[in-house]
Design a protein around this motif. Structure first.
Motif, PDB file in Angstrom:
ATOM      1  N   GLU A 223       0.828  -1.194   0.000  1.00 44.91           N
ATOM      2  CA  GLU A 223       0.000   0.000   0.000  1.00 44.91           C
ATOM      3  C   GLU A 223       0.874   1.261   0.000  1.00 44.91           C
ATOM      4  OE1 GLU A 223      -2.574  -0.191   3.344  1.00 44.91           O
ATOM      5  OE2 GLU A 223      -3.477  -2.107   2.771  1.00 44.91           O
TER       6      GLU A 223
ATOM      7  N   ARG B 132       0.434   3.844   1.775  1.00 44.29           N
ATOM      8  CA  ARG B 132       0.688   4.239   3.157  1.00 44.29           C
ATOM      9  C   ARG B 132       1.913   3.527   3.717  1.00 44.29           C
ATOM     10  NH1 ARG B 132      -3.232   2.079   5.174  1.00 44.29           N
ATOM     11  NH2 ARG B 132      -2.278   0.416   6.409  1.00 44.29           N
ATOM     12  N   GLN B 133       2.035   2.242   3.407  1.00 44.59           N
ATOM     13  CA  GLN B 133       3.188   1.481   3.890  1.00 44.59           C
ATOM     14  C   GLN B 133       4.490   2.029   3.311  1.00 44.59           C
ATOM     15  OE1 GLN B 133       1.899  -2.353   2.528  1.00 44.59           O
ATOM     16  NE2 GLN B 133       1.108  -2.963   4.551  1.00 44.59           N
TER      17      GLN B 133
ATOM     18  N   GLN C 112       5.008   5.089   2.373  1.00 49.16           N
ATOM     19  CA  GLN C 112       5.258   6.375   3.025  1.00 49.16           C
ATOM     20  C   GLN C 112       5.878   6.171   4.406  1.00 49.16           C
ATOM     21  OE1 GLN C 112       1.239   7.845   2.657  1.00 49.16           O
ATOM     22  NE2 GLN C 112       1.779   9.171   0.923  1.00 49.16           N
ATOM     23  N   TYR C 113       5.362   5.202   5.154  1.00 50.70           N
ATOM     24  CA  TYR C 113       5.948   4.871   6.455  1.00 50.70           C
ATOM     25  C   TYR C 113       7.400   4.425   6.273  1.00 50.70           C
ATOM     26  CZ  TYR C 113       1.210   4.729   8.504  1.00 50.70           C
ATOM     27  OH  TYR C 113      -0.053   5.038   8.944  1.00 50.70           O
TER      28      TYR C 113
ATOM     29  N   ILE D 266       5.469  10.324  12.035  1.00 48.83           N
ATOM     30  CA  ILE D 266       4.293   9.904  11.286  1.00 48.83           C
ATOM     31  C   ILE D 266       3.012  10.162  12.075  1.00 48.83           C
ATOM     32  CG2 ILE D 266       3.118   7.922  10.247  1.00 48.83           C
ATOM     33  CD1 ILE D 266       5.945   6.697   9.837  1.00 48.83           C
TER      34      ILE D 266
ATOM     35  N   GLN E  87       3.754  -2.619  10.252  1.00 49.94           N
ATOM     36  CA  GLN E  87       3.615  -2.265   8.829  1.00 49.94           C
ATOM     37  C   GLN E  87       4.902  -2.579   8.055  1.00 49.94           C
ATOM     38  OE1 GLN E  87       0.845  -1.259   7.169  1.00 49.94           O
ATOM     39  NE2 GLN E  87      -0.181  -1.699   9.117  1.00 49.94           N
TER      40      GLN E  87
ATOM     41  N   VAL F 181       5.882   7.593  -4.708  1.00 51.32           N
ATOM     42  CA  VAL F 181       5.270   8.663  -3.913  1.00 51.32           C
ATOM     43  C   VAL F 181       5.305   9.980  -4.677  1.00 51.32           C
ATOM     44  CG1 VAL F 181       5.512  10.020  -1.796  1.00 51.32           C
ATOM     45  CG2 VAL F 181       5.745   7.531  -1.716  1.00 51.32           C
TER      46      VAL F 181
END
Length: 289
Positions: free
Chosen positions: A2, A4-5, A7-8, A25, A35, A72
């Motif tokens: 994902e 989001r993952q 980005q983390y 975060i 994650q 991203v």
């Protein structure tokens, strides 16, 4: 996998510390760890070497980071492109610019830009590290001295200007039509400190000319330098066009033979979407200069 993952993962790559990354975060450390573990399980390779509280990217982590940055960035580009398509003229425009003298000529451009993009927030950051700020994605556009070729950067030359000697109207040189480099070593000067772009440019020019200048006072502000010239503390060497901004101070501008010259460029990352606002600002810069 994902967004989001990813980005983390990128935040953790930057911080290399689970607690600090989780704090930035805005999630708990166990959530972040989970994650990252999901990512590692999916890819079937460890992305980080755990060494107590410290971590380091593995070779697989390095590879994923390079691709995750592109993913991203492309997602950000898509959002900005769609925003422009809707013609909302919202969002922000961040600009890194050489400090001091360019500030004076930016004001008119910012006023005109505001008329066309009233809902766009503009942030101007004075810095001698414009290129670095652009490469680090801290700003959208950089304005500075001509840079070396970089495959990641789109460069637009937009202005070339020479430097002149600025003296008090009572100075012995005030009536001269021009000065030669050797005469500059005969008078006290007020200058930017060494390390400033303008000062370094002049120092390199002096070396080529075989002259040494005497700086009796140094300050990082163009305004204060011209005030010092007005009070006859010393003379200064600055871009020729600045006389338009300080014509009422009782100061004379004298051309320098074989004068120092600076070439200015606008630059931005070629892998980032250039918004309509950014395009309009660049057009204004070119027109005004």
């Amino acid at each position: 996998m994902e967004i989001r993952q990813l980005q983390y993962f990128l935040v953790l790559c930057k911080e290399l510390h689970f607690s600090e990354a989780a704090f930035k975060i805005g999630i708990s450390q166990p959530t972040l760890s989970q994650q990252i573990r999901v990512l590692e399980d999916e890819l079937e390779v460890p992305l980080f070497d755990r060494m107590g509280k410290k971590i380091a990217k593995t070779e697989a982590g390095e590879v994923l980071e390079s691709y995750a940055l592109q993913v991203v960035q492309q997602l950000s580009n898509a959002k900005k492109a769609i925003g422009d398509l809707n013609n909302l003229h919202t969002g922000s425009l961040r600009i890194a610019v050489l400090p001091s003298d360019l500030d004076y000529r930016l004001t008119e451009i910012l006023i005109d830009f505001r008329k066309d993009f009233p809902n766009t927030k503009v942030q101007v950051f004075p810095t001698i590290e414009s290129l670095t700020r652009v490469l680090d994605n801290d700003v959208d556009i950089g304005i500075g001295l001509k840079t070396e070729v970089d495959s990641r950067i789109e460069r637009i030359p937009f202005y070339t200007e020479t430097y002149s000697l600025f003296v008090n109207e009572t100075h012995e040189f005030a009536q001269k039509k021009s000065v030669i480099s050797g005469e500059l070593s005969e008078i006290p000067l007020v200058m930017y400190p060494q390390g400033k772009c303008g000062r370094d440019l002049i120092d390199k020019w002096c070396v080529k000319q075989g002259v040494t200048i005497d700086s009796v006072m140094e300050t990082g502000s163009a305004t204060s330098l011209f005030q010092l010239v007005r009070e006859d503390i010393g003379s200064t060497i600055q871009p020729s066009q600045l006389i338009e901004n300080f014509h009422s101070l009782g100061i004379r501008s004298i051309p320098i033979e074989s004068a120092p010259t600076r070439e200015l460029e606008i630059f931005y990352r070629n892998d980032r979407y250039l918004s309509k606002a950014a395009e309009a600002f660049i057009k204004l810069m070119i027109e005004k200069f």
